[in-house]
Write a protein that holds these residues in place. Structure first.
Motif, PDB file in Angstrom:
ATOM      1  N   VAL A 248       0.832  -1.206   0.000  1.00 27.66           N
ATOM      2  CA  VAL A 248       0.000   0.000   0.000  1.00 27.66           C
ATOM      3  C   VAL A 248       0.867   1.257   0.000  1.00 27.66           C
ATOM      4  O   VAL A 248       0.574   2.233  -0.706  1.00 27.66           O
ATOM      5  CB  VAL A 248      -0.948   0.013   1.206  1.00 27.66           C
ATOM      6  CG1 VAL A 248      -1.579   1.397   1.403  1.00 27.66           C
ATOM      7  CG2 VAL A 248      -2.046  -1.028   1.045  1.00 27.66           C
ATOM      8  N   GLU A 249       1.950   1.246   0.772  1.00 24.33           N
ATOM      9  CA  GLU A 249       2.718   2.471   1.018  1.00 24.33           C
ATOM     10  C   GLU A 249       3.894   2.673   0.065  1.00 24.33           C
ATOM     11  O   GLU A 249       4.394   3.798  -0.063  1.00 24.33           O
ATOM     12  CB  GLU A 249       3.232   2.464   2.464  1.00 24.33           C
ATOM     13  CG  GLU A 249       2.111   2.517   3.499  1.00 24.33           C
ATOM     14  CD  GLU A 249       2.628   2.490   4.919  1.00 24.33           C
ATOM     15  OE1 GLU A 249       3.854   2.264   5.102  1.00 24.33           O
ATOM     16  OE2 GLU A 249       1.819   2.696   5.848  1.00 24.33           O
ATOM     17  N   THR A 250       4.360   1.614  -0.602  1.00 30.16           N
ATOM     18  CA  THR A 250       5.561   1.715  -1.432  1.00 30.16           C
ATOM     19  C   THR A 250       5.191   1.810  -2.900  1.00 30.16           C
ATOM     20  O   THR A 250       4.428   0.979  -3.414  1.00 30.16           O
ATOM     21  CB  THR A 250       6.459   0.481  -1.219  1.00 30.16           C
ATOM     22  OG1 THR A 250       6.699   0.296   0.181  1.00 30.16           O
ATOM     23  CG2 THR A 250       7.771   0.644  -1.954  1.00 30.16           C
ATOM     24  N   PHE A 291      13.403  -2.355 -10.275  1.00 28.31           N
ATOM     25  CA  PHE A 291      13.082  -1.759  -8.973  1.00 28.31           C
ATOM     26  C   PHE A 291      14.270  -0.949  -8.478  1.00 28.31           C
ATOM     27  O   PHE A 291      15.401  -1.450  -8.395  1.00 28.31           O
ATOM     28  CB  PHE A 291      12.737  -2.847  -7.955  1.00 28.31           C
ATOM     29  CG  PHE A 291      11.369  -3.454  -8.143  1.00 28.31           C
ATOM     30  CD1 PHE A 291      10.562  -3.090  -9.211  1.00 28.31           C
ATOM     31  CD2 PHE A 291      10.880  -4.389  -7.243  1.00 28.31           C
ATOM     32  CE1 PHE A 291       9.302  -3.644  -9.372  1.00 28.31           C
ATOM     33  CE2 PHE A 291       9.623  -4.951  -7.389  1.00 28.31           C
ATOM     34  CZ  PHE A 291       8.833  -4.582  -8.465  1.00 28.31           C
ATOM     35  N   ASP A 292      14.020   0.309  -8.144  1.00 26.27           N
ATOM     36  CA  ASP A 292      15.097   1.221  -7.732  1.00 26.27           C
ATOM     37  C   ASP A 292      15.034   1.556  -6.250  1.00 26.27           C
ATOM     38  O   ASP A 292      15.591   2.564  -5.803  1.00 26.27           O
ATOM     39  CB  ASP A 292      15.034   2.505  -8.568  1.00 26.27           C
ATOM     40  CG  ASP A 292      13.646   3.138  -8.547  1.00 26.27           C
ATOM     41  OD1 ASP A 292      12.778   2.679  -7.778  1.00 26.27           O
ATOM     42  OD2 ASP A 292      13.429   4.096  -9.319  1.00 26.27           O
ATOM     43  N   LEU A 293      14.351   0.707  -5.469  1.00 22.37           N
ATOM     44  CA  LEU A 293      14.296   0.925  -4.027  1.00 22.37           C
ATOM     45  C   LEU A 293      15.647   0.574  -3.400  1.00 22.37           C
ATOM     46  O   LEU A 293      16.440  -0.172  -3.993  1.00 22.37           O
ATOM     47  CB  LEU A 293      13.211   0.040  -3.409  1.00 22.37           C
ATOM     48  CG  LEU A 293      11.792   0.166  -3.999  1.00 22.37           C
ATOM     49  CD1 LEU A 293      10.873  -0.823  -3.320  1.00 22.37           C
ATOM     50  CD2 LEU A 293      11.279   1.581  -3.869  1.00 22.37           C
ATOM     51  N   PRO A 294      15.939   1.101  -2.216  1.00 11.97           N
ATOM     52  CA  PRO A 294      17.167   0.681  -1.527  1.00 11.97           C
ATOM     53  C   PRO A 294      17.208  -0.843  -1.406  1.00 11.97           C
ATOM     54  O   PRO A 294      16.183  -1.478  -1.126  1.00 11.97           O
ATOM     55  CB  PRO A 294      17.050   1.353  -0.158  1.00 11.97           C
ATOM     56  CG  PRO A 294      16.170   2.540  -0.399  1.00 11.97           C
ATOM     57  CD  PRO A 294      15.188   2.109  -1.436  1.00 11.97           C
ATOM     58  N   GLN A 295      18.363  -1.416  -1.640  1.00 13.78           N
ATOM     59  CA  GLN A 295      18.476  -2.869  -1.630  1.00 13.78           C
ATOM     60  C   GLN A 295      18.024  -3.476  -0.299  1.00 13.78           C
ATOM     61  O   GLN A 295      17.417  -4.557  -0.274  1.00 13.78           O
ATOM     62  CB  GLN A 295      19.912  -3.279  -1.947  1.00 13.78           C
ATOM     63  CG  GLN A 295      20.350  -2.934  -3.372  1.00 13.78           C
ATOM     64  CD  GLN A 295      19.549  -3.679  -4.432  1.00 13.78           C
ATOM     65  OE1 GLN A 295      19.361  -4.883  -4.331  1.00 13.78           O
ATOM     66  NE2 GLN A 295      19.100  -2.943  -5.449  1.00 13.78           N
ATOM     67  N   TYR A 301      10.468  -6.097   0.635  1.00 13.53           N
ATOM     68  CA  TYR A 301       9.459  -5.815  -0.391  1.00 13.53           C
ATOM     69  C   TYR A 301       9.282  -6.982  -1.366  1.00 13.53           C
ATOM     70  O   TYR A 301       8.152  -7.370  -1.676  1.00 13.53           O
ATOM     71  CB  TYR A 301       9.812  -4.547  -1.176  1.00 13.53           C
ATOM     72  CG  TYR A 301       8.671  -4.137  -2.083  1.00 13.53           C
ATOM     73  CD1 TYR A 301       7.615  -3.374  -1.586  1.00 13.53           C
ATOM     74  CD2 TYR A 301       8.622  -4.557  -3.409  1.00 13.53           C
ATOM     75  CE1 TYR A 301       6.547  -3.030  -2.386  1.00 13.53           C
ATOM     76  CE2 TYR A 301       7.553  -4.212  -4.233  1.00 13.53           C
ATOM     77  CZ  TYR A 301       6.522  -3.444  -3.709  1.00 13.53           C
ATOM     78  OH  TYR A 301       5.457  -3.126  -4.501  1.00 13.53           O
ATOM     79  N   TYR A 302      10.383  -7.544  -1.853  1.00 11.45           N
ATOM     80  CA  TYR A 302      10.244  -8.609  -2.848  1.00 11.45           C
ATOM     81  C   TYR A 302       9.445  -9.811  -2.321  1.00 11.45           C
ATOM     82  O   TYR A 302       8.554 -10.323  -3.029  1.00 11.45           O
ATOM     83  CB  TYR A 302      11.618  -9.060  -3.336  1.00 11.45           C
ATOM     84  CG  TYR A 302      11.969  -8.523  -4.715  1.00 11.45           C
ATOM     85  CD1 TYR A 302      11.176  -8.830  -5.826  1.00 11.45           C
ATOM     86  CD2 TYR A 302      13.089  -7.725  -4.905  1.00 11.45           C
ATOM     87  CE1 TYR A 302      11.502  -8.334  -7.089  1.00 11.45           C
ATOM     88  CE2 TYR A 302      13.409  -7.223  -6.167  1.00 11.45           C
ATOM     89  CZ  TYR A 302      12.620  -7.532  -7.251  1.00 11.45           C
ATOM     90  OH  TYR A 302      12.931  -7.041  -8.502  1.00 11.45           O
TER      91      TYR A 302
END
Length: 376
Positions: A248-250, A291-295, A301-302
């Motif tokens: 929901v938030e990401t 995906f460019d989120l912090p690792q 997340y994954y």
């Protein structure tokens, strides 16, 4: 300033205490009262004509009284007198949103929904306002419907879509043809399997309502697969509350790139409405960007993302059916996840013609057909 008007109305520095017909005492700000009296709205255009910015001084009541079913206010420094319906004051006394007839409760559905899917004849929705209202209502509650008896013309699709809104173009144009293309720019334009997805998440505002008019379908294979993203997300929220919160938030990146366009946008996989209820999903593996989120964030997340994707494929949710010539499947592109199984391109002909309208126009159509509104 404190003072007592007639009928128990209390004049304060910034507003009034007004006794309501139900026995409550409610406070109303002077600016709000001045800005929202009936005279602030043009009766023909129905637009606000009061210019609150033009006030040289803060509005203050010289006197105020309840007269019948109205609150009457005489304003300081002016001869203007306002008359505001008590019913309007009751409606806004607790800072609640205006009731919306289009805010119908959504009904989740599962794999067995095809037999119960709302069906409407093209001629009926085109000619009968009640049938059109029922169709719009089904779209708001179920998110999907089937229109039968479609004319075998290019205009049939756009005429149908025009009953719920205006056809909105995408980077594929005003309409698009789902069939085997020589140089395809989308998996849908091939005979390959099309994984479950929502359309065009790479657009900043992805299309709201999708229409797929089947002009021909004589191939082997090619059955449609549809999933109610609402049903999946509701079960996901119960089973994996922390994962649900992440989705929901990401926001994650999507793209669609070819020689003539390079679309990019970010979307949340699970969407909530203004009331915190699940309104749908946005998901498409073949349009996901890297995906460019912090690792470190991807560590959580994954797994959440994959759990949701696997749940979406559970046979409990997957409705399978064959779309036949003369039918048009209409669905909420922010709620219904769709795809198709592979087919043999040489075994016959498969041709779907598609377009989009917006969800806001669907709700507008339902409100008009319901006969409710501020100026009715």
């Amino acid at each position: 300033m404190l003072g007592t008007g007639e009928e128990g109305v209390l004049l304060r520095e910034k507003g009034l205490d007004v006794p309501l017909p139900d026995g409550r005492l409610a406070y109303f700000n002077y600016y709000w009262l001045k800005d929202n009296e009936p005279a602030s709205f043009d009766p023909e255009t129905r637009e606000r004509v009061n210019d609150i910015f033009a006030l040289a001084e803060e509005p203050k009541a010289q006197s105020a009284a309840i007269a019948g079913d109205h609150l009457e206010i005489q304003w300081q420094g002016t001869e203007h007198r306002s008359a505001i319906p008590m019913a309007q004051l009751v409606q806004y006394a607790q800072a609640q949103q205006r009731p919306d007839p289009a805010n119908l409760p959504r009904k989740s559905w599962f794999a067995d929904h095809y037999a119960n899917m709302a069906r409407f004849d093209y001629g009926s929705v085109a000619s009968d306002a009640d049938a059109r209202k029922n169709w719009a209502g089904a779209m708001l509650t179920d998110g999907v419907s089937l229109i039968t008896g479609m004319p075998n013309t290019d205009e049939g699709l756009t005429d149908l879509a025009g009953l719920l809104g205006y056809v909105r173009p995408s980077y594929f144009g005003h309409t698009f043809e789902v069939k085997t293309h020589i140089k395809p720019t989308n998996l849908a334009f091939t005979s390959k399997a099309l994984p479950l997805h929502t359309d065009l998440p790479s657009e900043e505002f992805a299309p709201g309502i999708q229409y797929l008019h089947c002009r021909a379908n004589s191939v082997e294979g090619g059955d449609s697969i549809f999933v109610d993203g609402l049903a999946v997300a509701e079960d996901f929220r119960t089973a994996y509350p922390d994962d649900f919160k992440l989705l929901v938030e990401t926001d994650i990146p999507y793209y669609c790139e070819h020689d003539t366009f390079d679309m990019r946008a970010r979307q949340h996989v699970i969407e909530l409405d203004d009331y915190g209820n699940i309104s749908g999903v946005t998901i498409s593996q073949h349009h996901e960007d890297i995906f460019d989120l912090p690792q470190e964030a991807l560590d959580a997340y994954y797994p959440a993302f994959c759990r949701f994707g696997r749940m979406m494929r559970d046979e409990k949710y997957v409705m399978r059916f064959r779309l036949n010539a003369g039918e048009c499947i209409v669905f909420d592109n922010h709620r219904i996840v769709h795809g198709r199984v592979a087919y043999s391109a040489t075994s016959g002909e498969r041709h779907l013609r598609g377009c989009y309208t917006d969800r806001g126009e669907l709700r507008s159509t339902y409100r008009i057909l319901s006969g409710e509104g501020r100026f009715k």
